[in-house]
Scaffold this motif. Sequence first.
Motif, PDB file in Angstrom:
ATOM      1  N   ARG A  50      -2.209  28.932 -19.698  1.00 40.55           N
ATOM      2  CA  ARG A  50      -0.562  28.857 -19.326  1.00 40.55           C
ATOM      3  C   ARG A  50      -0.409  27.969 -17.944  1.00 40.55           C
ATOM      4  O   ARG A  50      -1.469  27.401 -17.454  1.00 40.55           O
ATOM      5  CB  ARG A  50       0.014  30.198 -18.977  1.00 40.55           C
ATOM      6  N   TYR A  51       0.852  27.905 -17.431  1.00 44.20           N
ATOM      7  CA  TYR A  51       0.872  26.964 -16.340  1.00 44.20           C
ATOM      8  C   TYR A  51       1.881  27.654 -15.323  1.00 44.20           C
ATOM      9  O   TYR A  51       2.687  28.490 -15.598  1.00 44.20           O
ATOM     10  CB  TYR A  51       2.091  25.701 -16.871  1.00 44.20           C
ATOM     11  N   TYR A  52       1.605  27.285 -13.979  1.00 43.28           N
ATOM     12  CA  TYR A  52       2.162  27.991 -12.882  1.00 43.28           C
ATOM     13  C   TYR A  52       2.701  27.063 -11.766  1.00 43.28           C
ATOM     14  O   TYR A  52       1.927  26.007 -11.680  1.00 43.28           O
ATOM     15  CB  TYR A  52       1.177  28.935 -12.282  1.00 43.28           C
ATOM     16  N   ALA A  53       3.791  27.206 -11.560  1.00 42.72           N
ATOM     17  CA  ALA A  53       4.345  26.343 -10.301  1.00 42.72           C
ATOM     18  C   ALA A  53       3.820  26.711  -9.133  1.00 42.72           C
ATOM     19  O   ALA A  53       4.508  27.164  -8.076  1.00 42.72           O
ATOM     20  CB  ALA A  53       5.768  26.144 -10.386  1.00 42.72           C
ATOM     21  N   LEU A  54       2.561  26.996  -8.929  1.00 41.64           N
ATOM     22  CA  LEU A  54       1.738  27.549  -7.790  1.00 41.64           C
ATOM     23  C   LEU A  54       0.539  26.498  -7.438  1.00 41.64           C
ATOM     24  O   LEU A  54      -0.015  26.057  -8.427  1.00 41.64           O
ATOM     25  CB  LEU A  54       1.567  28.883  -8.195  1.00 41.64           C
ATOM     26  N   THR A  55       0.312  26.493  -6.015  1.00 37.13           N
ATOM     27  CA  THR A  55      -1.085  26.208  -5.961  1.00 37.13           C
ATOM     28  C   THR A  55      -2.206  27.300  -6.033  1.00 37.13           C
ATOM     29  O   THR A  55      -1.807  28.408  -6.567  1.00 37.13           O
ATOM     30  CB  THR A  55      -1.148  25.735  -4.390  1.00 37.13           C
ATOM     31  N   GLY A  56      -3.465  26.755  -6.195  1.00 39.50           N
ATOM     32  CA  GLY A  56      -4.472  27.819  -6.309  1.00 39.50           C
ATOM     33  C   GLY A  56      -4.412  28.941  -5.572  1.00 39.50           C
ATOM     34  O   GLY A  56      -5.015  30.163  -5.592  1.00 39.50           O
ATOM     35  N   SER A  57      -3.986  28.850  -4.253  1.00 36.98           N
ATOM     36  CA  SER A  57      -3.840  30.019  -3.504  1.00 36.98           C
ATOM     37  C   SER A  57      -2.403  30.609  -3.360  1.00 36.98           C
ATOM     38  O   SER A  57      -2.201  31.360  -2.604  1.00 36.98           O
ATOM     39  CB  SER A  57      -3.998  29.536  -2.157  1.00 36.98           C
ATOM     40  N   GLY A  58      -1.428  30.278  -4.429  1.00 38.05           N
ATOM     41  CA  GLY A  58      -0.282  31.075  -4.500  1.00 38.05           C
ATOM     42  C   GLY A  58       0.758  30.516  -4.098  1.00 38.05           C
ATOM     43  O   GLY A  58       1.776  31.359  -4.082  1.00 38.05           O
ATOM     44  N   HIS A  59       0.654  29.425  -3.460  1.00 33.35           N
ATOM     45  CA  HIS A  59       1.984  28.744  -2.767  1.00 33.35           C
ATOM     46  C   HIS A  59       2.872  27.981  -3.791  1.00 33.35           C
ATOM     47  O   HIS A  59       2.284  27.331  -4.750  1.00 33.35           O
ATOM     48  CB  HIS A  59       1.713  27.929  -1.527  1.00 33.35           C
ATOM     49  N   PRO A  60       4.319  28.096  -3.803  1.00 36.80           N
ATOM     50  CA  PRO A  60       5.037  27.425  -4.745  1.00 36.80           C
ATOM     51  C   PRO A  60       4.896  26.099  -4.759  1.00 36.80           C
ATOM     52  O   PRO A  60       4.999  25.195  -3.561  1.00 36.80           O
ATOM     53  CB  PRO A  60       6.560  27.873  -4.344  1.00 36.80           C
ATOM     54  N   THR A  61       4.913  25.205  -5.757  1.00 39.32           N
ATOM     55  CA  THR A  61       4.850  23.878  -5.891  1.00 39.32           C
ATOM     56  C   THR A  61       6.267  23.444  -6.228  1.00 39.32           C
ATOM     57  O   THR A  61       6.542  22.073  -6.194  1.00 39.32           O
ATOM     58  CB  THR A  61       3.893  23.345  -6.655  1.00 39.32           C
ATOM     59  N   HIS A  62       7.111  24.106  -7.301  1.00 39.66           N
ATOM     60  CA  HIS A  62       8.234  23.709  -7.774  1.00 39.66           C
ATOM     61  C   HIS A  62       9.305  24.831  -7.693  1.00 39.66           C
ATOM     62  O   HIS A  62       8.765  25.846  -7.896  1.00 39.66           O
ATOM     63  CB  HIS A  62       8.392  23.186  -9.089  1.00 39.66           C
ATOM     64  N   THR A  63      10.612  24.628  -7.548  1.00 36.38           N
ATOM     65  CA  THR A  63      11.596  25.640  -7.949  1.00 36.38           C
ATOM     66  C   THR A  63      11.684  25.523  -9.304  1.00 36.38           C
ATOM     67  O   THR A  63      11.481  24.633 -10.127  1.00 36.38           O
ATOM     68  CB  THR A  63      12.808  25.404  -7.110  1.00 36.38           C
ATOM     69  N   ASN A  64      12.429  26.488 -10.020  1.00 32.31           N
ATOM     70  CA  ASN A  64      12.891  26.601 -11.403  1.00 32.31           C
ATOM     71  C   ASN A  64      13.819  25.259 -11.798  1.00 32.31           C
ATOM     72  O   ASN A  64      13.751  24.453 -12.558  1.00 32.31           O
ATOM     73  CB  ASN A  64      13.713  27.844 -11.746  1.00 32.31           C
ATOM     74  N   ALA A  65      14.720  25.267 -10.737  1.00 31.60           N
ATOM     75  CA  ALA A  65      15.623  23.910 -10.790  1.00 31.60           C
ATOM     76  C   ALA A  65      15.040  22.829 -10.813  1.00 31.60           C
ATOM     77  O   ALA A  65      15.282  21.757 -11.689  1.00 31.60           O
ATOM     78  CB  ALA A  65      16.575  23.868  -9.678  1.00 31.60           C
ATOM     79  N   GLN A  66      14.087  22.614  -9.996  1.00 31.86           N
ATOM     80  CA  GLN A  66      13.210  21.247  -9.962  1.00 31.86           C
ATOM     81  C   GLN A  66      12.386  21.073 -11.413  1.00 31.86           C
ATOM     82  O   GLN A  66      12.271  20.011 -11.974  1.00 31.86           O
ATOM     83  CB  GLN A  66      12.205  21.309  -8.802  1.00 31.86           C
ATOM     84  N   LEU A  67      12.001  22.083 -11.983  1.00 34.06           N
ATOM     85  CA  LEU A  67      11.222  22.044 -13.277  1.00 34.06           C
ATOM     86  C   LEU A  67      12.188  21.664 -14.154  1.00 34.06           C
ATOM     87  O   LEU A  67      11.594  20.646 -15.181  1.00 34.06           O
ATOM     88  CB  LEU A  67      10.662  23.458 -13.638  1.00 34.06           C
ATOM     89  N   THR A  68      13.336  22.271 -14.224  1.00 32.01           N
ATOM     90  CA  THR A  68      14.415  21.829 -15.390  1.00 32.01           C
ATOM     91  C   THR A  68      14.760  20.509 -15.101  1.00 32.01           C
ATOM     92  O   THR A  68      14.814  19.740 -16.227  1.00 32.01           O
ATOM     93  CB  THR A  68      15.523  22.961 -15.040  1.00 32.01           C
ATOM     94  N   ALA A  69      15.141  19.971 -13.878  1.00 35.40           N
ATOM     95  CA  ALA A  69      15.437  18.637 -13.806  1.00 35.40           C
ATOM     96  C   ALA A  69      14.486  17.634 -14.335  1.00 35.40           C
ATOM     97  O   ALA A  69      14.759  16.777 -14.857  1.00 35.40           O
ATOM     98  CB  ALA A  69      15.862  18.468 -12.120  1.00 35.40           C
TER      99      ALA A  69
END
Length: 377
Positions: A50-69
């Motif tokens: 599966r895919y996560y908008a996180l780094t391996g240490s659990g920090h966010p890389t994208h918001t939902n709005a950014q993923l959608t855009a």
Amino acid sequence: MHEVYINRVAKFLPNHPVSNDEMETYLGKINDRESKARRIVLRNNGIQTRYYALTGSGHPTHTNAQLTARAIEGLFDEHFTAADAELLSCGTSSPDYLMPSHAVMVHGELGNRNMEVNSAAGNCCAGMNALKFGFLSVRSGNTSNAICTGSERMSSWMIADHFSKEVENLKQLEEQPIIAFNKDFLRWMLSDGAAAVLLERMPRGEQPLRIEWMEGYSFAHELEVCMYAGADKGEDGRLKSFSDYRSEEWLSQSIFAVKQDTKLLDRYILTKGVESMKHAMDKHGITPADIDYLLPHVSSHYFVEGLYAGFADAGIEIERHKWFMNLRDVGNVGAGSVYLMLEELVRSGRLKKGQHVMLCVPESARFTYAYAYLTVC
């Protein structure tokens, strides 16, 4: 009334695929213990990556709005630019904020032009509801095109840190500091990603898909809530909203965690799905022979055989070779799943002119179902 065509499909999946063994690295361990539910849930759901908008240490890389855009940007080229878009209709069950709405935040990320926006809330059917709004707008002549999306960013809801206060509270109460199964279950089920479609009045491109009809059904009038967040469920089946709890209880009871009543899920998700699917097919006079590809959004491979058997018992058996799914590789992306299946099917090169595709989306929140019937042009 105008015909409506899906002329383009695009997706965006963040970062790289995450394997089953890597999941707790990204999400963290609650109370520094491996989850007892993880292996059982993964064995049943059949998801391998599966895919996560996180780094391996659990920090966010994208918001939902950014993923959608990012997904929407895949629709644009010299023939259809961001400035040509007239309507933006977005569906998600995991918006970045309670307000403003998800769609206006996506619009802000695009920064393209003044345009109409629509946000479809809910759960898995939110993506289909966004699609139907765009479909009806183009069909009625309100707009000549519409961009519709389905997306999720659930990973940030599931990281272990969000449950630390509840664990501390359980220890103080001298209770076993283990998170209830109805919360832990969904940590191993949900994924991140986004996909988008471009609807227009005229077909163009290599393989446009005409939307013949869309149908939706809710069984909330007879069934209680099954999946929820920002609330807790009482013995009488009623929800108590986060706004009616003291603020300290939001953390000590993990009120904002996504929860699922798995007993209700197992009892009703298939039976109501079969019932609504048959109703939609009967209403429009189609049979299994009129379906070349079935794209069923199922949260787990555990349900596949039961759904197939249910269709057969109801007289609408759809042969398994017609089923097209990507749950194993992409995971359960909620409102975005059916879009991601459609994107992959279109990209596969399997579709032939004159074939028919059925989109089938159940939502366990309070048992809602959505369907769309497409023709390859």
